[in-house]
Design an enzyme around this catalytic site. Structure first.
Site, PDB file in Angstrom:
ATOM      1  N   LYS A   1      -8.754   5.811   7.132  1.00 27.52           N
ATOM      2  CA  LYS A   1      -8.007   4.555   7.294  1.00 27.52           C
ATOM      3  C   LYS A   1      -6.828   4.451   6.325  1.00 27.52           C
ATOM      4  O   LYS A   1      -5.809   3.836   6.645  1.00 27.52           O
ATOM      5  CB  LYS A   1      -8.935   3.354   7.131  1.00 27.52           C
ATOM      6  CG  LYS A   1      -9.909   3.215   8.302  1.00 27.52           C
ATOM      7  CD  LYS A   1     -10.759   1.971   8.185  1.00 27.52           C
ATOM      8  CE  LYS A   1     -11.829   1.965   9.268  1.00 27.52           C
ATOM      9  NZ  LYS A   1     -12.664   0.757   9.213  1.00 27.52           N
TER      10      LYS A   1
ATOM     11  N   ASP B   1     -10.265  -4.960  11.732  1.00 25.56           N
ATOM     12  CA  ASP B   1     -11.637  -5.147  11.230  1.00 25.56           C
ATOM     13  C   ASP B   1     -11.896  -6.596  10.808  1.00 25.56           C
ATOM     14  O   ASP B   1     -12.918  -7.184  11.167  1.00 25.56           O
ATOM     15  CB  ASP B   1     -11.902  -4.222  10.041  1.00 25.56           C
ATOM     16  CG  ASP B   1     -12.055  -2.767  10.461  1.00 25.56           C
ATOM     17  OD1 ASP B   1     -12.491  -2.521  11.602  1.00 25.56           O
ATOM     18  OD2 ASP B   1     -11.724  -1.883   9.657  1.00 25.56           O
TER      19      ASP B   1
END
Ligand code: ATR
Length: 274
Positions: free
Chosen positions: A69, A105
């Site tokens: 990420k 997220d």
């Protein structure tokens, strides 16, 4: 003849057990979108080359999971405000003008709590356990819900304090070590630590969960996670895992790519049933 499907993928290491291909196939079928979505195993250090190759082959976008990420954050040409803050990107959108990076997220967590579970976050006392990438990814969207307070508690206290410095302009956030939680109480405890990988829970003082409080684990599994079990054993009104968040973050990625919102409820139910 039908047109070629648009191509998407999730990259990670490991990736074999990712549920994302199934989730996005269900979204595509439900919304009539012509796309294919696969899981690609990428070796550590190989993210940028793999993402570039996928784009050159006509790929339209990527999901990115552990441990890439941060690499995806560097790879993106343009970042959303929430991804910029998170220092992590889980969604890449390949556009003619460049690569857009976002982080879905946090919105996925907030949507699962506030919409699916009908648990508003405004005015709540929230405890966030952990100060790694998972915690950083959800902080801005949580603070934008206007909790009464958000305390980040971490095994390594300084990491929690460092994180506070990056988010303190967004709301009432503070940081401490786990032992400093003694005598404090919270309405919602969110586990963003990696302790669950060892089937463990960070050591928490008695009484830290207020009567009627909720527990939420960012992790999920076919069996209740260690933290979900902790919540059940400590009188949580609800103690839930992160499967709903997984589906909601996928839905937000899908919307960014395709411009349509899939319905998440039937997909969560399908995944729950194995
Ligand atoms: P992630 O990207 O999943 O957040 P990470 O950046 O490695 O992964 O962070 C892991 C987090 O889980 C950290 O907050 C870590 O605490 P430290 O900063 O003290 O290392 C926390 N963690 C991992 N194992 C833990 C355990 N057994 N008990 C408590 N906290 C734990």
């Amino acid at each position: 003849m039908s047109a070629q499907p648009d191509s998407y993928a999730v990259m990670g290491h490991p990736i074999a057990h990712s549920k994302s291909p199934r989730i996005h196939s269900l979204f595509a079928a439900q919304t009539g979108q012509n796309l294919e979505y696969r899981a690609i195993l990428v070796e550590p250090g190989g993210f940028a080359a793999a993402a570039r190759a996928f784009r050159q082959a006509g790929g339209r976008g990527l999901n990115v999971t552990v441990p890439f990420k941060q690499d995806a954050w560097v790879f993106a040409d343009i970042l959303s405000a929430r991804a910029e803050r998170a220092g992590a990107v889980n969604t890449l959108i390949f556009e003619a003008g460049g690569v857009r990076g976002d982080n879905t997220d946090g919105p996925g967590l907030v949507r699962d709590l506030t919409v699916n579970h009908q648990y508003p976050l405004a005015k709540r006392r929230i405890l966030l356990l952990g100060a790694g990438g998972a915690a950083r990814g959800v902080l801005q969207p949580l603070l934008l819900e206007r909790p009464a307070q958000l305390v980040i508690a971490n095994r390594t206290a300084n990491k929690a304090r460092d994180l506070v410095l990056r988010f303190s302009d967004l709301g009432p956030v503070s940081g401490c070590g786990l032992a400093e939680l003694a005598g404090r109480q919270f309405d919602l405890i969110i586990n963003a630590t990696a302790a669950g990988l060892q089937d463990a829970v960070p050591p928490l003082p008695e009484g830290v969960l207020a009567a009627g409080g909720w527990c939420y684990d960012l992790m999920y599994g076919s069996e209740p996670t260690a933290f979900v079990r902790w919540g059940q054993a400590h009188g949580a009104a609800r103690s839930v895992d992160g499967l709903g968040m997984l589906v909601e973050q996928a839905a937000e990625s899908f919307r960014l790519w395709r411009g349509v919102w899939p319905e998440t409820e039937p997909v969560i139910a399908a995944l729950r049933n194995g």
